[in-house]
Design a protein around this motif. Structure first.
Motif, mmCIF file in Angstrom:
data_model
loop_
_atom_site.group_PDB
_atom_site.id
_atom_site.type_symbol
_atom_site.label_atom_id
_atom_site.label_comp_id
_atom_site.label_asym_id
_atom_site.label_seq_id
_atom_site.Cartn_x
_atom_site.Cartn_y
_atom_site.Cartn_z
ATOM 1 N N THR A 137 0.825 -1.205 0.000
ATOM 2 C CA THR A 137 0.000 0.000 0.000
ATOM 3 C C THR A 137 0.857 1.252 0.000
ATOM 4 N N THR A 138 1.908 1.269 0.793
ATOM 5 C CA THR A 138 2.792 2.432 0.858
ATOM 6 C C THR A 138 3.512 2.653 -0.467
ATOM 7 N N CYS A 161 2.895 5.877 -3.034
ATOM 8 C CA CYS A 161 3.999 6.740 -3.483
ATOM 9 C C CYS A 161 4.042 6.805 -5.009
#
Length: 160
Positions: A118-119, A123
């Motif tokens: 998810t991160t 990004c």
């Protein structure tokens, strides 16, 4: 998302919902499914079955194969490996663990993987969106128009 939609309360709410769905659900699900398909290319179903059989094959009832950390006093045969090596605590030594323990560890690792995906996706998502916006902004800038300002001279009018 359009800026005009963000000006109204309902539009802002819908844009936020779409953004959260894309970042928290669609992107990680796509990356995770792509990861599974790439790792198990000839047959994803066979890959899943083979992995499941490997987890419980040969283990006692109610247990699965997990990893135990290496013993602290473990030494390496120096004659077998010419360069100096220290044993890593991350190496896996097969050990039978209860299914409940295995499930708990697997769920924890899956949540960590989900957070990482998810991160990374968020990004990449925001970077690509910023790049597209910058590209569109450059595209919409009008070409510089050259113009010549002609000023009329102060002429005296001759009246006859």
């Amino acid at each position: 998302m359009q800026c005009s939609a963000l000006k109204s309360g309902a539009g802002a709410c819908w844009a936020t919902v779409r953004l959260m769905m894309d970042i928290l659900v669609i992107g990680p699900a796509f990356i995770f499914s792509l990861f599974i398909v790439v790792n198990a290319w000839p047959s994803p179903g066979e890959f899943v079955i083979r992995q499941a059989e490997g987890l419980v094959g040969g283990a006692a009832t109610g247990y699965a194969w997990g990893c135990a950390s290496l013993p602290a006093g473990m030494t390496i045969n120096e004659r077998a490996i010419p360069q100096p090596v220290t044993p890593s605590p991350n190496l896996c030594v097969p050990k039978q663990v209860s299914r409940g323990t295995f499930i708990t560890e697997f769920n924890h690792n899956l949540f960590i993987l989900y957070g990482l995906l998810t991160t990374i996706y968020a990004c990449v998502y925001f970077t690509v969106r910023a790049g597209i916006r910058a590209f569109r902004r450059k595209e919409r800038q009008p070409a510089v128009a050259l113009s010549i300002a002609v000023q009329g001279g102060n002429r005296e009018q001759n009246h006859e």
